[in-house]
Scaffold this motif. Structure first.
Motif, PDB file in Angstrom:
ATOM      1  N   VAL A 745      14.975   8.909   9.853  1.00 17.33           N
ATOM      2  CA  VAL A 745      13.901   8.790   8.862  1.00 17.33           C
ATOM      3  C   VAL A 745      12.936   7.691   9.304  1.00 17.33           C
ATOM      4  O   VAL A 745      13.356   6.608   9.719  1.00 17.33           O
ATOM      5  N   ILE A 746      11.650   7.971   9.247  1.00 19.21           N
ATOM      6  CA  ILE A 746      10.641   6.981   9.594  1.00 19.21           C
ATOM      7  C   ILE A 746      10.340   6.139   8.355  1.00 19.21           C
ATOM      8  O   ILE A 746       9.921   6.667   7.307  1.00 19.21           O
ATOM      9  N   GLY A 747      10.595   4.825   8.456  1.00 22.49           N
ATOM     10  CA  GLY A 747      10.379   3.940   7.325  1.00 22.49           C
ATOM     11  C   GLY A 747       8.894   3.730   7.043  1.00 22.49           C
ATOM     12  O   GLY A 747       8.092   3.532   7.963  1.00 22.49           O
ATOM     13  N   THR A 748       8.546   3.756   5.754  1.00 17.18           N
ATOM     14  CA  THR A 748       7.143   3.570   5.371  1.00 17.18           C
ATOM     15  C   THR A 748       6.898   2.223   4.699  1.00 17.18           C
ATOM     16  O   THR A 748       5.743   1.801   4.557  1.00 17.18           O
ATOM     17  N   LEU A 749       7.965   1.523   4.278  1.00 18.18           N
ATOM     18  CA  LEU A 749       7.824   0.231   3.622  1.00 18.18           C
ATOM     19  C   LEU A 749       7.811  -0.870   4.669  1.00 18.18           C
ATOM     20  O   LEU A 749       8.310  -0.701   5.789  1.00 18.18           O
ATOM     21  N   PRO A 750       7.269  -2.044   4.323  1.00 17.09           N
ATOM     22  CA  PRO A 750       7.183  -3.133   5.315  1.00 17.09           C
ATOM     23  C   PRO A 750       8.563  -3.561   5.809  1.00 17.09           C
ATOM     24  O   PRO A 750       9.555  -3.496   5.082  1.00 17.09           O
ATOM     25  N   ALA A 751       8.598  -3.961   7.095  1.00 15.69           N
ATOM     26  CA  ALA A 751       9.829  -4.444   7.705  1.00 15.69           C
ATOM     27  C   ALA A 751       9.840  -5.962   7.720  1.00 15.69           C
ATOM     28  O   ALA A 751       8.794  -6.607   7.713  1.00 15.69           O
ATOM     29  N   THR A 814      10.414  -3.323  -0.847  1.00 13.52           N
ATOM     30  CA  THR A 814      10.006  -4.281   0.171  1.00 13.52           C
ATOM     31  C   THR A 814      11.007  -5.415   0.198  1.00 13.52           C
ATOM     32  O   THR A 814      11.278  -6.044  -0.841  1.00 13.52           O
ATOM     33  N   LEU A 815      11.586  -5.658   1.388  1.00 16.20           N
ATOM     34  CA  LEU A 815      12.601  -6.716   1.502  1.00 16.20           C
ATOM     35  C   LEU A 815      11.952  -8.077   1.376  1.00 16.20           C
ATOM     36  O   LEU A 815      10.825  -8.316   1.843  1.00 16.20           O
TER      37      LEU A 815
END
Length: 841
Positions: A745-751, A814-815
């Motif tokens: 899965v391609i993450g869309t939220l900030p890393a 968002t972490l």
């Protein structure tokens, strides 16, 4: 098979004006493959000349030339080139005399080469033409002197067209003869096929009545084959004729020389040329013996252990008990069906000749020819099957020509021992031909086609009873008969239909993965090679397994190269050999790969011990299972070798030498192509650099190694000190991975990115630490990479500092920095627990 058109025309009516292209086209219609066209490449004017006089003129370079006056036309008439009847010609040969008739190539002629003839000034004279040698005319290899027509037994008036006189205006078509159609290795067979294609009248040269023997109890012959191969006798028919008082010194006539040359056979001497001529004409190999050198009669038998024979090529050969021999009272005098012996060879002093025409078993002859590496025109025909009913006719034809051309006297009685085998009847059911070929044939077409090829056809219940002609041993069942009908009626009757591919089929998973791996490595800049799969034992010991000699190698019984008789257990030696060759040719930066089989036998197990089937019938399931059990495991590997610079020097960019990192990059590409998670573990291999060797695993399974070759090993192979290599078991990778490759899965939220530096003992592999941090960091960790391995000031001598770059991401939010730090410290804590890692500030 090369077929001169003038010879072909003797036995089948060629259409007026037929060219080589026309003959080829006709033969293609009946399934014979077109190969080439052969001519003498001589164009006129080329005429007969008479040497009137010459003056020898020594030159400063020590050479002596002759300034000749040669009559090239009847007195008072113009020559073929429009010049006078006498031409002045410079000649460097010294083997002719005043009054000799020679071949003169006048200005405007063209000889093979091409070599155009023009008047030219040489040695102080204008040479108005050239006196030709045999080689210059394309008739042979003789070039020591010019061709004197008297040596060919030819006399003609000056100005006669020498091209027609010597048969230089003839041409030959060459066809490819497949193993099942040996009858086409003869003018007789090709003429019959041309007749099938065109309907032209065919006159069978085997039906001549000339010099047929009046009896069959002439020269004594005994057949004593007590050890037949696959249950069949080595000789079926043996016929002889005797011709006495021959003149072996007589020249071979020009028409025979030119036909033999076009057919690809060199003229040797009259007696030998006659035997070769009849072999080409009828397809029956012939051997001639000097009768006066024979002792007692002839016996055909198998060789005894330790027997030797010197063949016509002057080679002393140690014989095998499988070899079929021609013997007399003195012992072996010939390898049956392959080559005669030197002691009974026909020569210049031969006065009486014994002619042999026999029919030998194809399997026996093929094995003997291969065993002694002695292919011959005779063995080539016997291997494919010779007409067993033609022996007497062939021997009689040789006798006829020896009487006609060599002045001999033929004995009326010949010898004939044995009987030709007859073909078994074949039942051809009604409707079978149309059902197999896929189009409708009438009963008349089927019967007519089979009769036309020479078969005997009778009515039978439900079909036809067919006996194949004696010259067609390839026709053994009803499908062969159906093929003959399709061939004779015409292949053009069979429509071209593109088959529809059934759904659901395609490449297997293994095939798809192999193609993907090859494409991926090629796209990354590597070049695929195919290396020789045979190696010396030392190469397998160096590279075949992590521990030298732990995997035995299979030795080939009949190795093509005696210095490399073992099947490879690794791809690396072949890659090294290819790299070495490329470096020797100036290619300094090389990246190569190969996908291929290696052979990894199990310790203590013997392979290749199963008895080979005879080939007479299809092997049984039990025989096939036994043969398969005797084959060693053959996994498919992928190997990579990189040498030189990974990045070439450019303006503003320094060169980057290749090394283990490039080998590991190739491993990573293979992992992506196969969908496998290939773990890199510190490893060891006896052929690789300590500390620069990686063991490659998929799960708990070792699938290969990567690293740098030992420097000394690289230098011994004439390569630079640093050679990066990798080899993986592709089959093992496929077994250890799922068939389906699922994209993440391609993450869309900030890393959230973090760095982690841990101090651990130097003995702890970095890969183990990375795997532990990944495990301890939990599901929020998206990616982890080792970015630094520091050893120096601030770190204990027996320790190292490993820095990892970590990327965290959650799928639903968002972490925060605190969440990322907490996950990182969890991974650090697990590394501390397992390896005593200390967090470095």
């Amino acid at each position: 098979m090369r077929v001169p058109l003038s010879w072909l025309a003797e036995y089948v009516d060629l259409a007026p004006g037929s060219t080589t292209e026309d003959v080829h086209a006709a033969l293609v219609q009946v399934g014979l493959e077109e190969e080439d066209v052969h001519t003498f490449d001589v164009t006129g004017p080329v005429v007969v000349g008479e040497v009137l006089e010459f003056v020898e003129e020594p030159q400063k370079n020590g050479k002596v030339i002759r300034w000749c006056q040669v009559r090239v036309a009847p007195e008072g008439q113009l020559a073929a080139d429009g010049g006078p009847d006498v031409h002045g010609i410079v000649c460097g040969a010294g083997n002719f005399f005043v009054g000799d008739k020679v071949v003169v190539t006048l200005p405007g002629a063209v000889l093979p080469g091409p070599f155009p003839i023009t008047p030219r000034k040489t040695y102080g004279h204008v040479s108005d033409g050239m006196i030709a040698s045999t080689r210059e005319l394309g008739l042979g290899d003789e070039h020591d002197g010019i061709l004197r027509l008297s040596t060919l037994g030819v006399d003609a008036e000056p100005g006669t067209d020498a091209i027609a006189l010597l048969g230089l205006d003839d041409a030959a078509v060459e066809i490819n003869v497949t193993p099942d159609r040996g009858y086409a290795f003869s003018i007789r067979g090709v003429a019959r096929e041309y007749s099938h294609a065109t309907g032209a009248k065919f006159d069978d040269p085997a039906l001549r009545d000339a010099l047929r023997p009046t009896g069959t109890n002439g020269f004594p012959v005994a057949l004593a084959d007590e050890a037949p191969i696959h249950g069949k006798p080595g000789v079926r028919v043996f016929a002889t004729r005797i011709v006495r008082n021959v003149d072996a010194a007589r020249p071979t006539p020009p028409w025979m020389v030119s036909r033999l040359k076009l057919a690809g056979i060199r003229s040797i001497s009259l007696l030998v040329d006659i035997t070769n001529y009849v072999m080409l004409e009828l397809g029956q190999p012939i051997h001639g013996y000097d009768l006066d050198t024979l002792t007692d009669g002839i016996t055909v038998r198998r060789a005894q252990p330790g027997e030797k024979l010197t063949t016509l090529d002057a080679q002393a050969r140690t014989l095998s008990p499988e070899d079929l021999l021609i013997t007399d009272g003195s012992g072996p005098i010939g390898l049956a069906g392959v080559m005669g012996g030197a002691t009974t060879e026909m020569g210049e002093n031969t006065r009486n000749v014994l002619i042999e025409a026999a029919n030998f078993d194809p399997v026996s002859i093929a094995r003997t020819a291969r065993r002694h590496k002695l292919p011959s025109e005779a063995s080539k025909r016997f291997e494919r099957g010779v007409d067993p009913a033609i022996a007497v006719a062939a021997a009689s034809r040789v006798a006829e020509l020896m009487v006609e051309l060599a002045g001999g006297e033929a004995d009326e009685t010949g010898s004939l021992v044995g009987e030709p085998t007859t073909a078994e009847p074949i039942l051809l059911p009604n409707g079978y031909v149309s059902g197999l070929i896929g189009i409708e044939y009438t009963a008349e077409e089927i019967r007519g086609s089979l009769v036309e090829i020479g078969a005997t056809v009778d009515d039978a219940d439900g079909g036809l009873r067919v006996i194949a002609p004696s010259w067609r041993p390839d026709i053994t069942d009803k499908s062969d008969l159906a093929e003959e009908v399709a061939r004779i009626v015409g292949y053009d009757r069979i429509p071209s239909v593109l088959p529809v591919a059934p759904p659901g089929r395609g490449l297997t998973r293994s095939q798809r993965v192999r193609r993907t791996v090859a494409d991926t490595l090629a796209a990354a800049g590597s070049t695929e090679i195919v290396a020789f799969p045979f190696l010396p034992a030392s190469e397998n010991d160096k590279f075949g397994s992590p521990t030298a000699g732990s995997v035995p190698a299979i030795k080939v019984a009949n190795a093509l190269d005696a210095s490399a008789p073992y099947l490879r257990t690794s791809l690396i030696p072949g890659l090294i050999s290819a790299a070495k060759r490329n470096l020797s040719r100036g290619l300094t930066d090389v990246s190569l790969f190969e996908l291929g089989l290696v052979f990894t036998p199990e310790n203590g197990k013997r392979y290749g011990q199963a008895e080979l089937p005879s080939g007479v019938a299809r092997p049984t399931d039990e025989q096939l299972a036994e043969l398969n059990a005797g084959i060693p495991p053959q996994p498919r590997h992928v190997g990579v070798l990189i040498v030189g610079n990974a990045v070439a020097k450019q303006p503003g960019i320094a060169s980057v030498p290749s090394g283990i990192t490039d080998a590991l990059a190739a491993v990573s590409q293979i992992g992506l192509a196969t969908g496998a998670q290939i773990d890199v573990i510190q490893g060891s291999h006896h052929s690789m650099h300590p500390g620069r060797t990686a063991e490659l695993r998929v799960g708990d399974r070792v699938v290969g190694y990567a690293g740098e070759l030992l420097p000394q090993l690289a230098l011994d192979s004439d390569l630079p000190r640093v050679v990066a290599v990798a080899e993986l078991d592709l089959d093992a990778i496929l077994e250890a991975t799922d068939a389906a490759i699922t994209a993440g899965v391609i993450g869309t939220l900030p890393a959230a990115t973090q760095d982690l530096s841990l101090v651990v003992p130097r003995s702890v592999p970095a890969g183990d630490v990375l795997a532990t941090v990944r495990e301890g960091s939990g599901e929020l960790l998206e990616d982890i990479r080792l970015v630094d391995d520091y050893r120096g000031k601030g770190v204990a001598d027996d320790a190292k500092s490993l820095t990892f770059a970590l990327r965290f991401r959650a799928a639903d939010r968002t972490l925060t920095a605190a969440e990322a730090s907490e996950a990182k410290l969890a991974g650090s804590a697990l590394a501390t627990e397992r390896f005593g890692a200390v967090l470095r500030e």
